[in-house]
Design a protein around this motif. Structure first.
Motif, PDB file in Angstrom:
ATOM      1  N   MET A 253       0.874  -1.254  -0.039  1.00 52.30           N
ATOM      2  CA  MET A 253      -0.153  -0.148   0.053  1.00 52.30           C
ATOM      3  C   MET A 253       0.773   1.266   0.112  1.00 52.30           C
ATOM      4  O   MET A 253       1.993   1.262   0.515  1.00 52.30           O
ATOM      5  CB  MET A 253      -0.980  -0.212   1.205  1.00 52.30           C
ATOM      6  CG  MET A 253      -1.805  -0.977   1.049  1.00 52.30           C
ATOM      7  SD  MET A 253      -3.088  -0.628  -0.350  1.00 52.30           S
ATOM      8  CE  MET A 253      -3.413  -2.137  -1.086  1.00 52.30           C
ATOM      9  N   PRO A 254       0.269   2.345  -0.539  1.00 56.55           N
ATOM     10  CA  PRO A 254       1.082   3.517  -0.579  1.00 56.55           C
ATOM     11  C   PRO A 254       1.858   4.048   0.837  1.00 56.55           C
ATOM     12  O   PRO A 254       2.935   4.685   1.040  1.00 56.55           O
ATOM     13  CB  PRO A 254       0.006   4.601  -1.038  1.00 56.55           C
ATOM     14  CG  PRO A 254      -0.902   3.868  -1.748  1.00 56.55           C
ATOM     15  CD  PRO A 254      -0.908   2.435  -1.191  1.00 56.55           C
ATOM     16  N   LEU A 255       1.146   3.634   1.820  1.00 55.67           N
ATOM     17  CA  LEU A 255       1.442   4.162   3.194  1.00 55.67           C
ATOM     18  C   LEU A 255       3.104   3.082   3.717  1.00 55.67           C
ATOM     19  O   LEU A 255       3.649   3.483   4.277  1.00 55.67           O
ATOM     20  CB  LEU A 255       0.420   4.000   4.261  1.00 55.67           C
ATOM     21  CG  LEU A 255      -0.614   4.930   4.453  1.00 55.67           C
ATOM     22  CD1 LEU A 255      -1.575   4.834   5.139  1.00 55.67           C
ATOM     23  CD2 LEU A 255       0.102   6.506   4.715  1.00 55.67           C
ATOM     24  N   GLU A 256       2.776   2.171   3.090  1.00 55.58           N
ATOM     25  CA  GLU A 256       3.920   0.993   3.359  1.00 55.58           C
ATOM     26  C   GLU A 256       5.180   1.625   2.546  1.00 55.58           C
ATOM     27  O   GLU A 256       6.332   1.543   2.911  1.00 55.58           O
ATOM     28  CB  GLU A 256       3.474  -0.338   2.820  1.00 55.58           C
ATOM     29  CG  GLU A 256       2.590  -1.072   3.904  1.00 55.58           C
ATOM     30  CD  GLU A 256       2.334  -2.553   3.317  1.00 55.58           C
ATOM     31  OE1 GLU A 256       1.179  -2.636   2.596  1.00 55.58           O
ATOM     32  OE2 GLU A 256       2.881  -3.318   3.659  1.00 55.58           O
ATOM     33  N   TRP A 257       4.985   1.883   1.313  1.00 57.20           N
ATOM     34  CA  TRP A 257       5.842   2.541   0.512  1.00 57.20           C
ATOM     35  C   TRP A 257       6.786   3.653   1.175  1.00 57.20           C
ATOM     36  O   TRP A 257       7.760   4.038   0.933  1.00 57.20           O
ATOM     37  CB  TRP A 257       5.223   2.683  -1.089  1.00 57.20           C
ATOM     38  CG  TRP A 257       5.243   1.561  -1.813  1.00 57.20           C
ATOM     39  CD1 TRP A 257       6.140   0.378  -1.769  1.00 57.20           C
ATOM     40  CD2 TRP A 257       4.319   1.435  -3.003  1.00 57.20           C
ATOM     41  NE1 TRP A 257       5.626  -0.414  -2.917  1.00 57.20           N
ATOM     42  CE2 TRP A 257       4.153  -0.165  -3.383  1.00 57.20           C
ATOM     43  CE3 TRP A 257       3.076   2.245  -3.154  1.00 57.20           C
ATOM     44  CZ2 TRP A 257       3.493  -0.452  -4.569  1.00 57.20           C
ATOM     45  CZ3 TRP A 257       2.378   1.489  -4.267  1.00 57.20           C
ATOM     46  CH2 TRP A 257       2.580   0.487  -4.861  1.00 57.20           C
TER      47      TRP A 257
ATOM     48  N   GLU B 283      -4.118   7.631   3.335  1.00 59.18           N
ATOM     49  CA  GLU B 283      -3.547   6.690   2.095  1.00 59.18           C
ATOM     50  C   GLU B 283      -3.632   7.683   0.689  1.00 59.18           C
ATOM     51  O   GLU B 283      -2.564   7.554  -0.049  1.00 59.18           O
ATOM     52  CB  GLU B 283      -4.469   5.607   1.803  1.00 59.18           C
ATOM     53  CG  GLU B 283      -3.761   4.639   0.709  1.00 59.18           C
ATOM     54  CD  GLU B 283      -4.602   3.455   0.573  1.00 59.18           C
ATOM     55  OE1 GLU B 283      -5.013   2.609   1.253  1.00 59.18           O
ATOM     56  OE2 GLU B 283      -5.379   3.356  -0.738  1.00 59.18           O
ATOM     57  N   GLN B 284      -4.430   8.393   0.541  1.00 61.19           N
ATOM     58  CA  GLN B 284      -4.555   9.275  -0.785  1.00 61.19           C
ATOM     59  C   GLN B 284      -3.363  10.161  -0.569  1.00 61.19           C
ATOM     60  O   GLN B 284      -2.612  10.688  -1.511  1.00 61.19           O
ATOM     61  CB  GLN B 284      -5.876   9.690  -0.968  1.00 61.19           C
ATOM     62  CG  GLN B 284      -7.001   8.806  -1.367  1.00 61.19           C
ATOM     63  CD  GLN B 284      -6.683   8.476  -2.819  1.00 61.19           C
ATOM     64  OE1 GLN B 284      -5.848   7.462  -2.665  1.00 61.19           O
ATOM     65  NE2 GLN B 284      -7.186   8.834  -3.913  1.00 61.19           N
ATOM     66  N   ARG B 285      -3.142  10.865   0.669  1.00 54.95           N
ATOM     67  CA  ARG B 285      -2.017  11.758   0.743  1.00 54.95           C
ATOM     68  C   ARG B 285      -0.919  11.162   0.519  1.00 54.95           C
ATOM     69  O   ARG B 285       0.184  11.660  -0.338  1.00 54.95           O
ATOM     70  CB  ARG B 285      -2.197  12.397   2.184  1.00 54.95           C
ATOM     71  CG  ARG B 285      -1.179  13.541   2.113  1.00 54.95           C
ATOM     72  CD  ARG B 285      -1.172  14.256   3.746  1.00 54.95           C
ATOM     73  NE  ARG B 285      -2.637  14.997   3.671  1.00 54.95           N
ATOM     74  CZ  ARG B 285      -3.123  15.051   4.778  1.00 54.95           C
ATOM     75  NH1 ARG B 285      -2.810  14.531   6.138  1.00 54.95           N
ATOM     76  NH2 ARG B 285      -4.505  15.746   4.956  1.00 54.95           N
TER      77      ARG B 285
END
Lengths: 164, 128
Positions: free
Chosen positions: A8-12, B52-54
């Motif tokens: 997920m983006p937060l992990e990246w 997450e979108q941020r």
């Protein structure tokens, strides 16, 4: 799809500004500081700064990533270095203190010219109809009133700056 | 300076979906299935979804800046089967599936304009 691409983006985001070792297809290994991970392709942008101020950038495509190993956390310094490497010329990052002093200086100049100005958060509000956003240049004035806009813009441009 | 030579290129038909970002397009489904979908856990809470979108937009903005830094510069591409080529970078498409390059140095000559398929590339590197 490999596990790296399924993150997920937060992990990246947790890898950004840290030093990693990436193992890619065909037994290749790359090491560097992570500038970013593209959320669309999961590609890792690695930067290796050189002594002369330039940097060597290697991007590993997301589909070719086999393993990513975190080597060490970066700090504020490397984060700043990475951001400034990719900022387009002419755009400078202004520190908070500079912004505050610019705001104060502009406010004092406007008040000296008998223009009613209040502060609304980070912006200056002039006569209730015009906003000046950071970094408080003439291009940062927003208003629906043309006459006031042009008057305030010329004032902002003629601001003699911070006195002594 | 190497003389450009003509290189045989296979013809490509026109893309029936001109907006490559269309999530229902065959190209998108085949090549990048789940990049745009948010995590299912984040659906429950607006805050998590917002975070997450941020993160997504921050990461993407930095990646776009890295692409901008590459424009007009010589870039070395390492591809599968130990293929190494160098070219001047032009542009990327939105899904990072194709790179448009100029003066591509190949073993059979210099191709003036070319399109590199990103799934064929392992890494690429350049200096800034």
């Amino acid at each position: 799809m490999n596990p790296w691409r399924q993150k997920m983006p937060l992990e990246w985001q947790r890898y950004v500004n840290n030093e990693v070792k990436v193992v890619a297809d065909e037994k290749r290994q790359y090491q560097g500081w992570v500038y970013t991970v593209d959320p669309v392709s999961a590609s890792i942008v690695l930067v290796n700064p050189q002594e002369d101020g330039r940097a060597h950038v290697t991007v590993v495509m997301g589909h070719a990533v086999e393993k990513v190993e975190l080597l060490q956390d970066g700090g504020e310094e490397i984060a700043q270095r990475l951001s400034s490497l990719f900022s387009p010329d002419g755009v400078q990052t202004v520190s908070r203190e500079e912004l505050q002093s610019k705001k104060g200086c502009l406010r004092a100049w406007l008040e000296k010219n008998r223009i009613p100005v209040t502060e609304e958060g980070e912006a200056l509000c002039v006569a209730g109809v015009l906003r000046i956003n950071p970094p408080y240049g003439s291009a940062d004035c927003i208003s629906s009133n043309e006459i006031i806009l042009s008057r305030v813009q010329s004032l902002v441009e003629s601001n003699p700056g911070i006195q002594g | 300076m190497k003389t450009p030579v003509s290189v045989l290129r296979l013809p490509r038909g026109p893309d029936p979906n001109s907006r490559g970002f269309d999530p229902n397009s065959a190209r998108f489904l085949a090549l990048c299935p789940t990049t745009v979908s948010a995590s299912s856990a984040a659906d429950a809470h607006g805050v998590a979804l917002r975070d997450e979108q941020r993160a997504r937009s921050l990461l993407r903005e930095r990646f776009l800046r890295s692409l901008l830094a590459m424009c007009g510069r010589p870039v070395r591409f390492s591809m599968y089967e130990k293929v190494q080529v160098e070219a001047k970078f032009g542009a990327s498409d939105i899904d990072v599936l194709n790179f448009q390059v100029s003066d591509l140095q190949t073993p059979i000559g210099v191709q003036k304009e070319a399109l590199l398929r990103c799934p064929d590339i392992i890494t690429y590197n350049f200096e800034i």
